[in-house]
Design a protein around this motif. Structure first.
Motif, PDB file in Angstrom:
ATOM      1  N   ASP A  31      48.917  44.669  40.094  1.00  0.00           N
ATOM      2  CA  ASP A  31      49.194  43.602  41.052  1.00  0.00           C
ATOM      3  C   ASP A  31      48.811  42.240  40.489  1.00  0.00           C
ATOM      4  O   ASP A  31      49.234  41.210  41.021  1.00  0.00           O
ATOM      5  N   GLY A  32      48.019  42.237  39.446  1.00  0.00           N
ATOM      6  CA  GLY A  32      47.636  40.985  38.822  1.00  0.00           C
ATOM      7  C   GLY A  32      46.807  41.210  37.585  1.00  0.00           C
ATOM      8  O   GLY A  32      46.098  42.213  37.465  1.00  0.00           O
ATOM      9  N   ILE A  33      46.935  40.286  36.656  1.00  0.00           N
ATOM     10  CA  ILE A  33      46.087  40.237  35.467  1.00  0.00           C
ATOM     11  C   ILE A  33      45.283  38.958  35.608  1.00  0.00           C
ATOM     12  O   ILE A  33      45.851  37.877  35.787  1.00  0.00           O
ATOM     13  N   ILE A  34      43.979  39.072  35.567  1.00  0.00           N
ATOM     14  CA  ILE A  34      43.110  37.913  35.768  1.00  0.00           C
ATOM     15  C   ILE A  34      42.441  37.587  34.439  1.00  0.00           C
ATOM     16  O   ILE A  34      41.755  38.437  33.861  1.00  0.00           O
TER      17      ILE A  34
ATOM     18  N   TYR B 255      54.546  41.135  35.113  1.00  0.00           N
ATOM     19  CA  TYR B 255      53.160  40.952  35.542  1.00  0.00           C
ATOM     20  C   TYR B 255      52.910  39.507  35.957  1.00  0.00           C
ATOM     21  O   TYR B 255      53.371  38.575  35.312  1.00  0.00           O
ATOM     22  N   LYS B 256      52.124  39.333  37.009  1.00  0.00           N
ATOM     23  CA  LYS B 256      51.653  38.012  37.392  1.00  0.00           C
ATOM     24  C   LYS B 256      50.261  37.841  36.800  1.00  0.00           C
ATOM     25  O   LYS B 256      49.422  38.728  36.903  1.00  0.00           O
ATOM     26  N   VAL B 257      50.030  36.692  36.195  1.00  0.00           N
ATOM     27  CA  VAL B 257      48.761  36.398  35.540  1.00  0.00           C
ATOM     28  C   VAL B 257      48.084  35.275  36.317  1.00  0.00           C
ATOM     29  O   VAL B 257      48.714  34.279  36.665  1.00  0.00           O
ATOM     30  N   PHE B 258      46.785  35.449  36.577  1.00  0.00           N
ATOM     31  CA  PHE B 258      46.025  34.492  37.362  1.00  0.00           C
ATOM     32  C   PHE B 258      44.845  33.968  36.555  1.00  0.00           C
ATOM     33  O   PHE B 258      44.259  34.696  35.748  1.00  0.00           O
TER      34      PHE B 258
ATOM     35  N   SER C  85      33.376  41.166  39.060  1.00  0.00           N
ATOM     36  CA  SER C  85      32.979  41.386  40.459  1.00  0.00           C
ATOM     37  C   SER C  85      33.213  40.171  41.345  1.00  0.00           C
ATOM     38  O   SER C  85      33.517  40.305  42.527  1.00  0.00           O
ATOM     39  N   GLU C  86      33.109  38.977  40.790  1.00  0.00           N
ATOM     40  CA  GLU C  86      33.304  37.757  41.572  1.00  0.00           C
ATOM     41  C   GLU C  86      34.777  37.371  41.691  1.00  0.00           C
ATOM     42  O   GLU C  86      35.167  36.676  42.621  1.00  0.00           O
ATOM     43  N   ASN C  87      35.601  37.826  40.745  1.00  0.00           N
ATOM     44  CA  ASN C  87      37.024  37.506  40.784  1.00  0.00           C
ATOM     45  C   ASN C  87      37.802  38.396  41.737  1.00  0.00           C
ATOM     46  O   ASN C  87      38.852  37.995  42.236  1.00  0.00           O
ATOM     47  N   ILE C  88      37.315  39.593  42.005  1.00  0.00           N
ATOM     48  CA  ILE C  88      38.030  40.509  42.897  1.00  0.00           C
ATOM     49  C   ILE C  88      38.196  39.903  44.296  1.00  0.00           C
ATOM     50  O   ILE C  88      39.325  39.813  44.786  1.00  0.00           O
TER      51      ILE C  88
ATOM     52  N   GLU D 298      41.504  37.030  48.444  1.00  0.00           N
ATOM     53  CA  GLU D 298      41.594  35.909  49.386  1.00  0.00           C
ATOM     54  C   GLU D 298      42.581  34.832  48.915  1.00  0.00           C
ATOM     55  O   GLU D 298      42.587  33.725  49.440  1.00  0.00           O
ATOM     56  N   ASN D 299      43.414  35.174  47.919  1.00  0.00           N
ATOM     57  CA  ASN D 299      44.428  34.262  47.374  1.00  0.00           C
ATOM     58  C   ASN D 299      43.839  32.940  46.899  1.00  0.00           C
ATOM     59  O   ASN D 299      44.436  31.879  47.095  1.00  0.00           O
ATOM     60  N   GLN D 300      42.650  32.990  46.286  1.00  0.00           N
ATOM     61  CA  GLN D 300      42.003  31.775  45.817  1.00  0.00           C
ATOM     62  C   GLN D 300      42.150  31.551  44.316  1.00  0.00           C
ATOM     63  O   GLN D 300      41.606  30.582  43.797  1.00  0.00           O
ATOM     64  N   LEU D 301      42.869  32.439  43.626  1.00  0.00           N
ATOM     65  CA  LEU D 301      43.079  32.256  42.191  1.00  0.00           C
ATOM     66  C   LEU D 301      44.476  31.695  41.958  1.00  0.00           C
ATOM     67  O   LEU D 301      45.442  32.143  42.558  1.00  0.00           O
ATOM     68  N   CYS D 302      44.558  30.727  41.073  1.00  0.00           N
ATOM     69  CA  CYS D 302      45.845  30.104  40.756  1.00  0.00           C
ATOM     70  C   CYS D 302      46.604  30.968  39.758  1.00  0.00           C
ATOM     71  O   CYS D 302      46.015  31.508  38.818  1.00  0.00           O
ATOM     72  N   GLU D 303      47.906  31.061  39.976  1.00  0.00           N
ATOM     73  CA  GLU D 303      48.732  31.773  39.004  1.00  0.00           C
ATOM     74  C   GLU D 303      48.827  30.908  37.748  1.00  0.00           C
ATOM     75  O   GLU D 303      49.013  29.684  37.825  1.00  0.00           O
ATOM     76  N   ALA D 304      48.675  31.547  36.593  1.00  0.00           N
ATOM     77  CA  ALA D 304      48.751  30.831  35.319  1.00  0.00           C
ATOM     78  C   ALA D 304      50.182  30.365  35.078  1.00  0.00           C
ATOM     79  O   ALA D 304      51.138  31.070  35.420  1.00  0.00           O
TER      80      ALA D 304
END
Length: 161
Positions: free
Chosen positions: A64-67, A84-87, A95-98, A103-109
């Motif tokens: 669902d995402g690559i962070i 793939y969507k990359v964030f 643990s903090e990025n999950i 919560e949709n707080q990471l920007c897509e790269a």
């Protein structure tokens, strides 16, 4: 939901993100349903001694995402073409990025299309503002010899959704 994180070593959700997606020693896969993690070596399981190969290591995985904390334009384009969507990570800890992702707080790269952007040095060796260490000295021969067997069944198959 399954998330992928480039990491140096498998410490479960306590792992620290690795600064360069394409040369990351391992990818940590987090499954939010089971709350389990698994690590796969960043290599082609058919030729583990050829070095890092995130495209073959992640092929066929339904993510669902690559962070990431760092990814170059070419690798980002390739991951996007693979579906793939990359964030961009909000912190260096898995643990903090999950929760940030949930919560949709990471920007897509986004592809920057700027020569030198997404790289740590220009062709002439001058710095492009990179502020992390490049001496990662990982030997994929041991990791791939031990870890690629575990990803064999998933490295080939259906394209990601």
């Amino acid at each position: 939901m399954k998330l992928c994180f480039p990491v140096t070593s498998d410490q479960g959700i306590n792992s620290t993100l690795y600064g360069h997606f394409a040369s990351s020693p391992l990818f940590l896969i987090y499954d939010s349903v089971t709350r389990q993690t698994s690590a796969i070596a960043n290599c082609d399981e058919k030729n583990p001694y050829a070095g890092c190969n995130p495209f073959l290591a992640l092929r066929g995985r339904h993510l669902d995402g690559i962070i990431v904390s760092g990814i170059g334009d070419d690798a980002l384009r390739a991951m996007n073409l693979c579906g793939y969507k990359v964030f961009e990570a909000g912190t260096e800890l898995v643990s903090e990025n999950i929760p940030l992702f949930e919560e949709n707080q990471l920007c897509e790269a986004v592809v920057l299309n700027v020569r030198g952007e997404g790289k740590c040095s220009d062709e002439d060796g001058s710095s492009s503002g990179c502020d992390h260490d490049h001496d990662h000295d990982h030997d994929h021969s041991d990791e791939c010899d031990n870890d690629c067997d575990s990803c064999t069944q998933d490295c080939v198959g259906a394209p990601p959704s």
